[in-house]
Design a protein around this motif. Structure first.
Motif, PDB file in Angstrom:
ATOM      1  N   GLY A  55      -0.254  -1.108   8.695  1.00  0.00           N
ATOM      2  CA  GLY A  55       0.849  -0.158   8.729  1.00  0.00           C
ATOM      3  C   GLY A  55       1.691   0.069   7.786  1.00  0.00           C
ATOM      4  O   GLY A  55       1.989   1.280   7.276  1.00  0.00           O
ATOM      5  N   VAL A  56       2.102  -1.072   7.228  1.00  0.00           N
ATOM      6  CA  VAL A  56       3.132  -1.133   5.969  1.00  0.00           C
ATOM      7  C   VAL A  56       2.363  -0.630   4.771  1.00  0.00           C
ATOM      8  O   VAL A  56       2.840  -0.109   4.038  1.00  0.00           O
ATOM      9  CB  VAL A  56       3.444  -2.695   5.715  1.00  0.00           C
ATOM     10  N   ARG A  57       0.988  -1.025   4.548  1.00  0.00           N
ATOM     11  CA  ARG A  57       0.300  -0.751   3.373  1.00  0.00           C
ATOM     12  C   ARG A  57      -0.018   0.931   3.647  1.00  0.00           C
ATOM     13  O   ARG A  57      -0.114   1.547   2.360  1.00  0.00           O
ATOM     14  CB  ARG A  57      -1.094  -1.434   3.505  1.00  0.00           C
ATOM     15  N   ILE A  58      -0.300   1.208   4.585  1.00  0.00           N
ATOM     16  CA  ILE A  58      -0.389   2.657   4.705  1.00  0.00           C
ATOM     17  C   ILE A  58       0.688   3.328   4.548  1.00  0.00           C
ATOM     18  O   ILE A  58       0.584   4.608   3.764  1.00  0.00           O
ATOM     19  CB  ILE A  58      -1.079   3.047   6.263  1.00  0.00           C
ATOM     20  N   ALA A  59       2.000   3.025   4.831  1.00  0.00           N
ATOM     21  CA  ALA A  59       3.383   3.745   4.717  1.00  0.00           C
ATOM     22  C   ALA A  59       3.496   4.004   3.207  1.00  0.00           C
ATOM     23  O   ALA A  59       3.765   4.769   2.642  1.00  0.00           O
ATOM     24  CB  ALA A  59       4.481   2.981   5.359  1.00  0.00           C
ATOM     25  N   LYS A  60       3.010   2.632   2.601  1.00  0.00           N
ATOM     26  CA  LYS A  60       3.482   2.550   1.100  1.00  0.00           C
ATOM     27  C   LYS A  60       2.584   3.458   0.314  1.00  0.00           C
ATOM     28  O   LYS A  60       2.920   4.262  -0.826  1.00  0.00           O
ATOM     29  CB  LYS A  60       3.248   1.211   0.545  1.00  0.00           C
ATOM     30  N   SER A  61       1.278   3.716   0.898  1.00  0.00           N
ATOM     31  CA  SER A  61       0.220   4.426   0.232  1.00  0.00           C
ATOM     32  C   SER A  61       0.652   5.986   0.189  1.00  0.00           C
ATOM     33  O   SER A  61       0.426   6.630  -0.550  1.00  0.00           O
ATOM     34  CB  SER A  61      -1.311   3.973   0.875  1.00  0.00           C
ATOM     35  N   GLU A  62       0.948   6.297   1.684  1.00  0.00           N
ATOM     36  CA  GLU A  62       1.380   7.629   1.721  1.00  0.00           C
ATOM     37  C   GLU A  62       2.661   7.953   0.999  1.00  0.00           C
ATOM     38  O   GLU A  62       2.917   9.285   0.584  1.00  0.00           O
ATOM     39  CB  GLU A  62       1.758   7.781   3.394  1.00  0.00           C
ATOM     40  N   ALA A  63       3.706   7.132   0.916  1.00  0.00           N
ATOM     41  CA  ALA A  63       4.912   7.328   0.236  1.00  0.00           C
ATOM     42  C   ALA A  63       4.528   7.681  -1.174  1.00  0.00           C
ATOM     43  O   ALA A  63       5.009   8.480  -1.890  1.00  0.00           O
ATOM     44  CB  ALA A  63       5.978   6.194   0.444  1.00  0.00           C
ATOM     45  N   ALA A  64       3.582   6.868  -2.003  1.00  0.00           N
ATOM     46  CA  ALA A  64       3.059   6.887  -3.258  1.00  0.00           C
ATOM     47  C   ALA A  64       2.374   8.250  -3.558  1.00  0.00           C
ATOM     48  O   ALA A  64       2.523   8.709  -4.372  1.00  0.00           O
ATOM     49  CB  ALA A  64       2.315   5.717  -3.636  1.00  0.00           C
ATOM     50  N   HIS A  65       1.767   8.625  -2.449  1.00  0.00           N
ATOM     51  CA  HIS A  65       0.771   9.852  -2.587  1.00  0.00           C
ATOM     52  C   HIS A  65       1.671  11.089  -2.736  1.00  0.00           C
ATOM     53  O   HIS A  65       1.592  11.873  -3.231  1.00  0.00           O
ATOM     54  CB  HIS A  65      -0.164   9.946  -1.509  1.00  0.00           C
ATOM     55  N   ALA A  66       2.908  10.966  -1.736  1.00  0.00           N
ATOM     56  CA  ALA A  66       3.811  12.108  -1.695  1.00  0.00           C
ATOM     57  C   ALA A  66       4.546  12.231  -2.789  1.00  0.00           C
ATOM     58  O   ALA A  66       4.793  13.246  -3.345  1.00  0.00           O
ATOM     59  CB  ALA A  66       4.843  11.938  -0.585  1.00  0.00           C
ATOM     60  N   LYS A  67       4.891  11.015  -3.456  1.00  0.00           N
ATOM     61  CA  LYS A  67       5.552  10.987  -4.856  1.00  0.00           C
ATOM     62  C   LYS A  67       4.775  11.763  -5.741  1.00  0.00           C
ATOM     63  O   LYS A  67       4.981  12.397  -6.560  1.00  0.00           O
ATOM     64  CB  LYS A  67       5.967   9.739  -5.172  1.00  0.00           C
TER      65      LYS A  67
END
Length: 392
Positions: free
Chosen positions: A180-192
């Motif tokens: 979940g932590v890795r997915i959250a970081k990935s989604e934040a990076a993707h949004a950026k």
């Protein structure tokens, strides 16, 4: 008194579910690639997973099964996995949260087949399975023939992904939390990245419109580049075919055009080398002869063009396989809709057809020991095709 009876009933139900899960064996190792310790470890994980709950707090009736086979016998891995899933009815009809992991050692292919209930969830889908479950580490282990380690890793990764959409037992919560932590970081990076892209894109559009520099959009350019690449590839294959066919006296008797042969070769996604084109052409001619043999055997009056198209379809599907005779070819393609419609179930050919595409899959529970499915399935779970495939 009523409260006591209700409490006792709930305890009996929970105890019954726990006993059923404890007895269930979720691993069917027909390929014999797992040792006893690995089978035991996998079963422990999957029995615990079976106690998962939905987000609303009710039992998810989630079932995760593992099946290893030596070969798919010419079948498509997606069709094979779907047939096994639906035959076993993994999961239940209410939640339909079943999961099947199938791996074929000889074919170097594997697939996670999903029950249709996962379509309503956010994270368990083809894209995320390929990204978070089928990792590079898994590929390395499979290529090193460490099948047990790869299957255990895929199972742990899949449990972690499943944990994003259901509530896992406490013993497995760490799997989901880590992912979940890795997915959250990935989604934040993707949004950026998307925000940056929008900003950059707006500026670019203004510059392009103002300067009149661009005629094509990025999407149009990609399509143009792809078409240009395919045309270039086609021209190369055509030149090789022209050279190769020049040595065949029967070229004049082929009604299939060189362009059709070239396009069929490109659909196999093989590199356009002389060796690969030679192999493709040889197999096409061989299959064409076998199809003619089959037509003669069943007294079917077909035009040469139809026979050649049939041979071309077979060659595209298995470009590196040359069948020894017509029956061998027929056996390997009997689950294909094209062959099933042509050779089975018609008045012209009184040949016994399999009742379902599942008929030839070795999914019986006849094996002894811990590699046989027991104590689960049959709950009405159904998959219409969702999931993700991989290879090594």
């Amino acid at each position: 008194m009523k409260k006591i009876l209700v409490l006792l009933t709930m305890l009996v139900m929970i105890f019954g579910v726990t006993v059923a899960h404890a007895e269930a064996n979720y691993v069917k190792d027909d390929a014999k690639v797992l040792n006893q310790s690995q089978v035991q470890n996998l079963n422990e994980m999957l029995r615990e997973l079976a106690n998962s709950q939905t987000k609303s707090g009710e039992m998810a009736h989630l079932e995760y099964a593992i099946m290893t086979v030596k070969s798919l016998n010419g079948d498509d891995v997606e069709d094979y996995a779907r047939d096994v899933f639906n035959k076993k009815q993994i999961g239940d009809s209410q939640h339909n949260l079943g999961v099947l992991f199938l791996i074929s050692i000889k074919d170097h292919e594997y697939r996670i087949q999903l029950g249709d209930g996962w379509e309503k969830t956010k994270y368990v889908n083809e894209s995320n399975i390929k990204k978070w479950v089928y990792t590079d580490n898994v590929t390395r282990m499979l290529r090193a023939e460490n099948y047990g380690g790869a299957i255990e890793t895929i199972t742990e990764n899949m449990i972690a992904l499943v944990g994003q959409d259901v509530v896992l037992p406490q013993s497995q919560a760490a799997f989901a939390k880590s992912l979940g932590v890795r997915i959250a970081k990935s989604e934040a990076a993707h949004a950026k990245r998307l925000a940056n892209l929008k900003t950059f894109g707006l500026g670019t559009v203004i510059v392009l419109l103002g300067g009149g520099i661009s005629f094509f959009s990025v999407n149009s350019w990609r399509k143009f580049a792809k078409k240009r690449y395919l045309n270039k590839n086609r021209a190369l294959v055509l030149s090789i075919l022209e050279l190769e066919l020049g040595f065949y006296a029967e070229k004049e008797r082929l009604s299939i055009s060189d362009e059709s042969l070239a396009d069929a070769f490109n659909e196999t996604k093989l590199p356009p080398t002389i060796g690969n084109v030679q192999m493709f052409l040889d197999n096409f001619k061989w299959h064409n002869a076998l199809v003619k043999q089959g037509d003669a055997q069943y007294k079917e009056d077909r035009q040469p063009r139809e026979q050649e198209e049939m041979a071309l379809r077979i060659t595209k599907k298995k470009p590196s396989r040359r069948y020894h005779d017509f029956n061998d070819m027929n056996d390997n393609f009997r689950h294909d809709r094209f062959w099933r419609g042509y050779y089975y179930g018609t008045l012209l050919y009184p040949v016994a057809a399999p009742q379902t595409a599942f008929a030839d899959h070795d999914s019986s529970d006849s094996n002894s020991g811990n590699d046989t499915w027991t104590g689960f399935g049959g709950g009405g779970g159904f998959s219409s095709g969702g999931g993700a495939s991989g290879s090594w």
